[in-house]
Design a protein around this motif. Structure first.
Motif, PDB file in Angstrom:
ATOM      1  N   GLU A 193      -5.267  17.684  -2.055  1.00  0.00           N
ATOM      2  CA  GLU A 193      -4.206  16.545  -1.785  1.00  0.00           C
ATOM      3  C   GLU A 193      -4.667  15.141  -2.733  1.00  0.00           C
ATOM      4  O   GLU A 193      -3.693  14.365  -2.753  1.00  0.00           O
ATOM      5  CB  GLU A 193      -4.451  16.450  -0.271  1.00  0.00           C
ATOM      6  CG  GLU A 193      -3.339  15.538   0.139  1.00  0.00           C
ATOM      7  CD  GLU A 193      -3.336  15.644   1.941  1.00  0.00           C
ATOM      8  OE1 GLU A 193      -4.479  15.504   2.287  1.00  0.00           O
ATOM      9  OE2 GLU A 193      -2.169  15.358   2.605  1.00  0.00           O
ATOM     10  N   ASN A 223       1.554  10.523  -3.328  1.00  0.00           N
ATOM     11  CA  ASN A 223       2.427  11.355  -2.693  1.00  0.00           C
ATOM     12  C   ASN A 223       2.170  11.891  -1.146  1.00  0.00           C
ATOM     13  O   ASN A 223       2.498  13.061  -0.986  1.00  0.00           O
ATOM     14  CB  ASN A 223       2.753  12.630  -3.599  1.00  0.00           C
ATOM     15  CG  ASN A 223       4.231  12.988  -4.048  1.00  0.00           C
ATOM     16  OD1 ASN A 223       5.067  12.143  -3.533  1.00  0.00           O
ATOM     17  ND2 ASN A 223       4.446  12.961  -5.253  1.00  0.00           N
ATOM     18  N   ILE A 224       1.440  10.873  -0.370  1.00  0.00           N
ATOM     19  CA  ILE A 224       1.150  11.290   0.923  1.00  0.00           C
ATOM     20  C   ILE A 224       2.016  10.421   1.772  1.00  0.00           C
ATOM     21  O   ILE A 224       1.784   9.212   1.655  1.00  0.00           O
ATOM     22  CB  ILE A 224      -0.371  11.167   1.126  1.00  0.00           C
ATOM     23  CG1 ILE A 224      -1.101  12.222   0.244  1.00  0.00           C
ATOM     24  CG2 ILE A 224      -0.799  11.371   2.682  1.00  0.00           C
ATOM     25  CD1 ILE A 224      -2.691  11.864   0.025  1.00  0.00           C
ATOM     26  N   TRP A 225       2.858  11.016   2.519  1.00  0.00           N
ATOM     27  CA  TRP A 225       3.823  10.199   3.165  1.00  0.00           C
ATOM     28  C   TRP A 225       3.709  10.018   4.540  1.00  0.00           C
ATOM     29  O   TRP A 225       4.422   9.322   5.263  1.00  0.00           O
ATOM     30  CB  TRP A 225       5.262  10.750   2.691  1.00  0.00           C
ATOM     31  CG  TRP A 225       5.375  10.666   1.242  1.00  0.00           C
ATOM     32  CD1 TRP A 225       5.432  11.413   0.275  1.00  0.00           C
ATOM     33  CD2 TRP A 225       6.082   9.384   0.504  1.00  0.00           C
ATOM     34  NE1 TRP A 225       5.586  10.954  -0.873  1.00  0.00           N
ATOM     35  CE2 TRP A 225       6.076   9.841  -0.714  1.00  0.00           C
ATOM     36  CE3 TRP A 225       6.625   8.157   0.960  1.00  0.00           C
ATOM     37  CZ2 TRP A 225       6.643   9.082  -1.694  1.00  0.00           C
ATOM     38  CZ3 TRP A 225       7.107   7.260  -0.184  1.00  0.00           C
ATOM     39  CH2 TRP A 225       7.004   7.718  -1.414  1.00  0.00           C
ATOM     40  N   GLU A 226       2.738  10.584   5.315  1.00  0.00           N
ATOM     41  CA  GLU A 226       2.506  10.665   6.658  1.00  0.00           C
ATOM     42  C   GLU A 226       2.418   9.200   7.225  1.00  0.00           C
ATOM     43  O   GLU A 226       1.308   8.518   6.272  1.00  0.00           O
ATOM     44  CB  GLU A 226       1.471  11.693   6.874  1.00  0.00           C
ATOM     45  CG  GLU A 226       1.699  12.360   8.162  1.00  0.00           C
ATOM     46  CD  GLU A 226       0.401  13.453   8.424  1.00  0.00           C
ATOM     47  OE1 GLU A 226      -0.609  13.279   8.943  1.00  0.00           O
ATOM     48  OE2 GLU A 226       0.376  14.422   7.325  1.00  0.00           O
ATOM     49  N   GLU A 227       2.788   8.862   8.296  1.00  0.00           N
ATOM     50  CA  GLU A 227       2.407   7.464   8.573  1.00  0.00           C
ATOM     51  C   GLU A 227       1.162   7.416   9.087  1.00  0.00           C
ATOM     52  O   GLU A 227       0.228   8.317  10.006  1.00  0.00           O
ATOM     53  CB  GLU A 227       3.293   7.433   9.955  1.00  0.00           C
ATOM     54  CG  GLU A 227       3.343   6.096  10.638  1.00  0.00           C
ATOM     55  CD  GLU A 227       4.655   5.295   9.966  1.00  0.00           C
ATOM     56  OE1 GLU A 227       5.453   5.901   9.511  1.00  0.00           O
ATOM     57  OE2 GLU A 227       4.618   4.094   9.900  1.00  0.00           O
ATOM     58  N   LYS A 270      -1.942   7.997   7.875  1.00  0.00           N
ATOM     59  CA  LYS A 270      -2.603   9.007   7.525  1.00  0.00           C
ATOM     60  C   LYS A 270      -4.038   8.765   7.152  1.00  0.00           C
ATOM     61  O   LYS A 270      -4.266   7.687   6.417  1.00  0.00           O
ATOM     62  CB  LYS A 270      -1.978   9.645   6.475  1.00  0.00           C
ATOM     63  CG  LYS A 270      -2.927  10.781   5.798  1.00  0.00           C
ATOM     64  CD  LYS A 270      -2.679  12.017   6.169  1.00  0.00           C
ATOM     65  CE  LYS A 270      -2.954  13.096   5.290  1.00  0.00           C
ATOM     66  NZ  LYS A 270      -3.416  14.464   6.016  1.00  0.00           N
ATOM     67  N   LYS A 296       0.707   6.512  -0.278  1.00  0.00           N
ATOM     68  CA  LYS A 296       1.806   6.951  -1.068  1.00  0.00           C
ATOM     69  C   LYS A 296       1.914   7.273  -2.438  1.00  0.00           C
ATOM     70  O   LYS A 296       2.699   8.117  -3.140  1.00  0.00           O
ATOM     71  CB  LYS A 296       3.277   6.159  -0.636  1.00  0.00           C
ATOM     72  CG  LYS A 296       3.597   5.995   0.726  1.00  0.00           C
ATOM     73  CD  LYS A 296       4.623   5.106   1.111  1.00  0.00           C
ATOM     74  CE  LYS A 296       4.917   5.110   2.701  1.00  0.00           C
ATOM     75  NZ  LYS A 296       5.780   4.255   3.018  1.00  0.00           N
ATOM     76  N   GLU A 339      -0.919   1.982   2.890  1.00  0.00           N
ATOM     77  CA  GLU A 339       0.197   2.058   2.220  1.00  0.00           C
ATOM     78  C   GLU A 339       0.224   2.804   0.754  1.00  0.00           C
ATOM     79  O   GLU A 339       0.958   3.869   0.716  1.00  0.00           O
ATOM     80  CB  GLU A 339       1.074   0.906   2.133  1.00  0.00           C
ATOM     81  CG  GLU A 339       2.497   0.972   1.602  1.00  0.00           C
ATOM     82  CD  GLU A 339       3.597   1.524   2.191  1.00  0.00           C
ATOM     83  OE1 GLU A 339       3.282   2.023   3.321  1.00  0.00           O
ATOM     84  OE2 GLU A 339       4.474   1.991   1.541  1.00  0.00           O
TER      85      GLU A 339
END
Ligand SMILES: CSC[C@@H](O)[C@@H](O)C(=O)COP(=O)(O)O
Ligand SMILES: [Zn+2]
Length: 216
Positions: A171, A138-142, A144, A135, A132
């Motif tokens: 990233e 700023n990485i919001w992909e499920e 990931k 995030k 989790e």
């Protein structure tokens, strides 16, 4: 923009942010044995010309003194006459600013970041699956998967720089130095702190999960 053109309030703000973050990180034991260094950029930025405030080399970062910080330029040279020496790792800060245009860079040594950097040295990156806290980057992909890059550590700091240049991942706002520590950056001190905290959480998580998998 030359150093003299940068507003005094901006310089004071950078020093205040460094002081605040240093005190907080020190309270967490993140500067063992005078390790670690912190910087905050000031004034306008271009990859060819910028200035930043950075911790002086070899200081005990768990205390405040009038000689804790100095301002340097994009080559790591002091902007003003001073007897203080910038962090021995200033050239790493210079390169990260040049490549990313970040506003702040924080570096700490922890047992978790050191162990993890050695554990995954063979693959040159730390694999992270669906945690989790990515995030925080700023990485919001499920669910990931991300890989946090690990680069070689050398006593001769300029030798570390080319690998950083090559491995920085747009990233991922941080890079691990093998058996040394983490460099994390962000657009400003608030964001760099959030990134550093997310990295340290992830390193501890990966470390503990590895132990569980091995039945330790
Ligand atoms: C005292 S061990 C750590 C140092 O070798 C270095 O890696 C470090 O993080 C601090 O160096 P400094 O020159 O004080 O910025
Ligand atoms: Zn270090």
């Amino acid at each position: 923009m030359s150093f003299d053109q940068i507003r005094t309030e901006d310089k004071q703000r950078a020093l205040g942010e460094l002081r605040e973050v240093k005190e907080l990180f020190a309270s967490r034991g993140w500067f063992p044995g005078t390790s670690g260094n912190l910087s905050v950029r000031v004034g306008d930025y271009s990859p060819q010309q910028f200035q930043f405030a950075i911790t002086a080399s070899g200081k005990d970062k768990t205390v405040h003194t009038p000689e804790d910080y100095l301002f340097v330029d994009q080559t790591g040279k002091a902007c003003e006459a001073t007897s203080l020496k910038p962090s021995a790792e200033t050239l790493i800060h210079c390169e990260i600013y040049r490549l990313t245009g970040a506003g702040a860079i924080f570096h700490i040594h922890s047992v978790f970041n050191n162990v993890i950097s050695e554990q995954f040295w063979d693959r040159k990156s730390v694999p992270v699956d669906g945690v989790e806290l990515i995030k925080g980057f700023n990485i919001w992909e499920e669910e990931k998967h991300i890989d946090i890059p690990i680069v070689s550590n050398f006593a001769h700091i300029p030798s570390i720089v080319p690998e950083i240049t090559e491995r920085i991942d747009r990233e991922i706002p941080g890079i691990l130095l093998r058996k040394h520590g983490i460099y994390a950056w962000g657009a400003n001190a608030f964001e760099a702190k959030r990134h550093l905290e997310a990295f340290e959480f992830i390193f501890e998580y990966v470390y503990r999960l590895e132990l569980l998998k091995r039945g330790v």
